[in-house]
Design a protein around this motif. Structure first.
Motif, short mmCIF file in Angstrom:
data_model
loop_
_atom_site.label_atom_id
_atom_site.label_comp_id
_atom_site.label_asym_id
_atom_site.label_seq_id
_atom_site.Cartn_x
_atom_site.Cartn_y
_atom_site.Cartn_z
N LEU A 422 0.77 -1.06 0.06
CA LEU A 422 -0.04 -0.04 0.07
C LEU A 422 0.87 1.46 -0.03
O LEU A 422 2.18 1.09 0.35
N PHE A 423 0.23 2.42 -0.28
CA PHE A 423 0.84 3.66 -0.24
C PHE A 423 0.26 4.42 1.05
O PHE A 423 -1.10 4.45 0.99
N VAL A 424 0.78 5.35 1.66
CA VAL A 424 0.06 6.13 2.69
C VAL A 424 0.52 7.50 2.21
O VAL A 424 1.79 7.94 2.11
N GLN A 425 -0.58 8.34 1.76
CA GLN A 425 -0.51 9.75 1.56
C GLN A 425 -0.73 10.65 2.51
O GLN A 425 -2.04 10.50 3.23
N THR A 426 0.32 11.52 2.87
CA THR A 426 0.17 12.39 4.00
C THR A 426 0.21 13.87 3.48
O THR A 426 0.82 14.19 2.45
N ASP A 427 -0.02 14.68 4.47
CA ASP A 427 0.10 16.19 4.23
C ASP A 427 1.74 16.25 4.74
O ASP A 427 2.23 15.48 5.38
N PRO A 428 2.28 17.49 4.39
CA PRO A 428 3.75 17.84 5.03
C PRO A 428 3.72 17.35 6.60
O PRO A 428 4.84 16.86 6.80
N ALA A 429 2.96 17.89 7.34
CA ALA A 429 3.20 17.34 8.79
C ALA A 429 2.79 15.83 9.26
O ALA A 429 3.14 15.48 10.26
N GLY A 430 2.53 14.93 8.25
CA GLY A 430 2.31 13.68 8.29
C GLY A 430 0.97 13.13 8.63
O GLY A 430 0.90 12.02 9.30
N VAL A 431 -0.19 14.07 8.44
CA VAL A 431 -1.56 13.67 8.68
C VAL A 431 -2.02 12.85 7.40
O VAL A 431 -1.68 13.42 6.38
N ILE A 432 -2.83 11.74 7.55
CA ILE A 432 -3.10 10.90 6.57
C ILE A 432 -4.25 11.69 5.65
O ILE A 432 -5.06 12.15 6.19
N ALA A 433 -3.94 11.55 4.34
CA ALA A 433 -4.64 12.17 3.39
C ALA A 433 -5.78 11.03 2.81
O ALA A 433 -6.82 10.99 2.57
N ARG A 434 -4.67 10.06 2.26
CA ARG A 434 -5.27 8.93 1.64
C ARG A 434 -4.57 7.60 2.06
O ARG A 434 -3.35 7.95 2.08
N VAL A 435 -5.05 6.52 2.00
CA VAL A 435 -4.31 5.33 2.13
C VAL A 435 -4.87 4.28 0.71
O VAL A 435 -5.97 4.22 0.59
N PHE A 436 -3.92 3.83 -0.04
CA PHE A 436 -4.17 3.25 -1.12
C PHE A 436 -3.60 1.57 -1.01
O PHE A 436 -2.45 1.51 -0.86
N VAL A 437 -4.50 0.69 -1.21
CA VAL A 437 -3.74 -0.65 -1.22
C VAL A 437 -3.69 -0.95 -2.88
O VAL A 437 -4.67 -1.05 -3.55
N TRP A 438 -2.51 -1.23 -3.35
CA TRP A 438 -2.28 -1.37 -4.80
C TRP A 438 -1.77 -2.92 -5.32
O TRP A 438 -2.09 -3.23 -6.43
N ARG A 439 -1.92 -3.64 -4.18
CA ARG A 439 -1.70 -5.07 -4.71
C ARG A 439 -1.90 -5.56 -3.42
O ARG A 439 -1.15 -5.61 -2.18
N HIS A 440 -2.56 -7.07 -3.53
CA HIS A 440 -2.90 -7.93 -2.36
C HIS A 440 -3.36 -9.14 -2.95
O HIS A 440 -3.58 -9.37 -4.14
N GLN A 441 -3.42 -10.28 -2.30
CA GLN A 441 -3.54 -11.72 -2.41
C GLN A 441 -5.00 -12.16 -1.49
O GLN A 441 -5.01 -13.56 -1.36
N GLU A 442 -5.50 -11.21 -1.01
CA GLU A 442 -6.79 -11.78 0.02
C GLU A 442 -7.77 -12.28 -0.75
O GLU A 442 -7.99 -11.90 -2.00
N THR A 443 -8.39 -13.14 -0.22
CA THR A 443 -9.71 -13.77 -0.83
C THR A 443 -10.61 -12.65 -0.91
O THR A 443 -11.08 -11.76 -0.05
N PRO A 444 -11.36 -12.61 -2.08
CA PRO A 444 -12.11 -11.27 -2.24
C PRO A 444 -13.32 -11.01 -1.26
O PRO A 444 -13.46 -9.75 -1.14
N ILE A 445 -14.06 -12.03 -0.87
CA ILE A 445 -14.91 -11.81 0.19
C ILE A 445 -14.36 -11.20 1.48
O ILE A 445 -15.29 -10.43 2.01
N TYR A 446 -13.24 -11.25 1.69
CA TYR A 446 -12.55 -10.36 3.10
C TYR A 446 -12.33 -9.24 2.78
O TYR A 446 -11.95 -8.39 3.77
N VAL A 447 -12.38 -8.68 1.55
CA VAL A 447 -11.89 -7.22 1.50
C VAL A 447 -13.10 -6.51 0.74
O VAL A 447 -12.91 -5.36 0.14
#
Length: 511
Positions: A422-447
């Protein structure tokens, strides 16, 4: 009684006493003879196995121990047609294969070590092994697509076990197992068990670096074992004093090839698909050789800092780890339990606490990162540049006027089905703007509901100690997946804060 009869009885008595005395003398002389110290070497699949044992039955004991090793290695060889591993690897997806008790037990033990190391040790690594073996043979590096295709077939959780029927199967097409990272340790343990059954109390079994030291040599308290210097062939950089313990070493210096200045070797990280970098050797001391063998590979993949943290929490397990920093300088870490029994040669670098070694995200800088990040930022008006601070790789975000708008921190954590990246996007002070999961192998029903779960991270400090279902919500019933994402976000934020990436709200110099 006649005089002649008394004489005959006296002579008979003297004869009996004489025979007894001779027998006692013979026994006494036998004990005075030196106890046999027998040493022998045999070769299995190109690997030397040496046994040394001291005892009256040492010769027979060693012969039996070698035959035990031979049986195990033949049964668990993936190259030998008809072996347990060969039959597992040639079975259809989901098909269960009956195996010997020892193969079943070893696979189950391997899965426990996979769990212990968060998947860093993985016997389903075979697709990647074959890919890199081909690269070594041809001198041509595998493509990103080939690596990704092989990685998709590596998943220790895809091994199926049926204990009642003593059967093993593989869940997905193209999967395969290789027990080379643990079978030799198991064979060493079997050899030691056989020697003990023959009454041997002092022995050494060395299977190409996987060893067990039983008892101690005469007149000594310990066996003294040398650790080979990973950058000077044949040289010893440290000694260990061991007794009734196993030791195993994994390193990048036996099987490798060079492309330019870059070294590619046989220990591959399941999460990246590439040979591990900045690690030279890992020596593990453990109660048995099976555990030492598996952990030496798993900790090589984890890295020095994570590896030392792991062994410090395991009873009877210690480590000597040789790694390197970004400039190639040697770093040596020794766990606390064995410091008093470790002797470094004078020309080896002084001990460096593992906590001082920088921990870099193993995914940062991967080309696929930038492709996914560019796609995610396509309609935001933001651009990014790669950056590094104290070996922490991350990305800076800028608006169209060139003003710093924040950071993107790559991170990964082991989920239920495999690594979650995943990616964690923050502002300059470290406050989260967005979290992206860009690759995983989880069973679809669990996500199901993943996006809602990720949105609940917004406006929280990236390094905050968030708790599932208290601070962030969603992914009901998917505890492992949710906890893995939370851990990955927290680790990314904590590292960035420790390295001084974030800028306090009141201002400060740009990192």
């Amino acid at each position: 009684m006649r005089t002649g009869s008394r004489k005959r009885m006296l002579l008979c008595g003297l004869a009996v006493v004489g025979v007894c005395l001779l027998a006692l003398v013979a026994v006494y002389l036998a004990f005075l003879r030196p106890v046999p110290d027998v040493s022998r070497t045999e070769v299995f699949f190109g690997m030397e196995v040496t046994m040394r044992a001291r005892g009256r039955r040492a010769e027979a004991a060693i012969e039996s121990a070698f035959r035990a090793v031979e049986h195990i290695l033949h049964t668990m060889s993936r190259f030998r047609e008809g072996s347990d591993v060969w039959r597992i690897n040639t079975s259809a997806p989901g098909q269960m294969v009956g195996v010997s008790q020892m193969t079943f037990d070893l696979i189950r033990r391997a899965l426990l070590i996979s769990e212990m190391t968060g998947g860093a040790f993985d016997i389903t690594i075979l697709p990647l092994m074959e890919l890199w073996r081909s690269a070594r043979r041809t001198g041509v590096l595998p493509s990103s697509d080939a690596i990704e295709a092989a990685r998709a077939r590596v998943n220790w959780r895809g091994i199926l076990l049926d204990a009642d029927r003593r059967e093993v199967g593989l869940q997905a097409p193209g999967m395969g197992i290789d027990l080379g990272g643990i079978a030799m340790g198991y064979a060493v343990d079997a050899a030691i068990a056989t020697l003990k059954e023959h009454g041997i109390g002092e022995a050494l079994v060395d299977a190409s670096g996987d060893m067990y030291l039983l008892g101690a040599p005469p007149g000594r308290e310990w066996w003294r074992i040398g650790i080979e210097d990973p950058r000077r062939e044949g040289a010893i950089f440290a000694y260990l004093d061991l007794r009734n313990e196993a030791v195993a070493t994994s390193g990048d210096y036996r099987w490798y090839f060079m492309v330019g200045e870059r070294r590619f070797h046989h220990i591959i990280a399941p999460r990246t698909g590439f040979p591990v970098e900045r690690m030279q050797s890992v020596t593990i001391v453990a109660p048995d050789a099976t555990l030492a063998d598996g952990l030496s590979t798993g900790i090589f993949v984890l890295g020095a800092a994570e590896g030392i943290r792991l062994v410090e929490g395991l009873d009877g397990v210690d480590a000597v780890i040789v790694s390197e920093d970004a400039d190639g300088n040697r770093l040596i870490a020794v766990s606390s339990g064995i410091e008093g029994r470790t002797t470094l040669r004078e020309d080896a670098r002084a001990l460096i606490p593992a906590a001082e070694e920088p921990v870099a995200d193993p995914w940062a800088g991967e080309p696929a990162h930038q492709e996914h990040l560019a796609a995610l930022l396509a309609n935001t008006g933001l651009t990014f540049t790669a950056a590094t601070k104290d070996d922490l790789n991350y990305y800076r975000l800028y608006d169209s006027a060139g003003r710093l708008q924040g950071f993107v921190l790559p991170s990964t954590e082991q989920g239920w089905g495999g690594p979650i990246e995943l990616f964690v996007q923050t502002d300059p002070a470290g406050v989260i703007a967005r979290v992206f999961v860009w690759r995983h192998q989880e069973t679809p029903i669990y996500v199901v509901g993943l996006e809602d779960f990720l949105r609940s991270f917004r406006v929280r400090p990236a390094q905050a100690q968030l708790v599932w279902q208290r601070d962030v919500h969603g992914l009901t019933g998917a505890t492992v997946t949710a906890e893995a994402i939370i851990a990955a976000v927290r680790r990314a934020g904590t590292l960035a804060q420790e390295k001084g990436v974030f800028i306090p709200p009141e201002g400060g110099p740009e990192p």
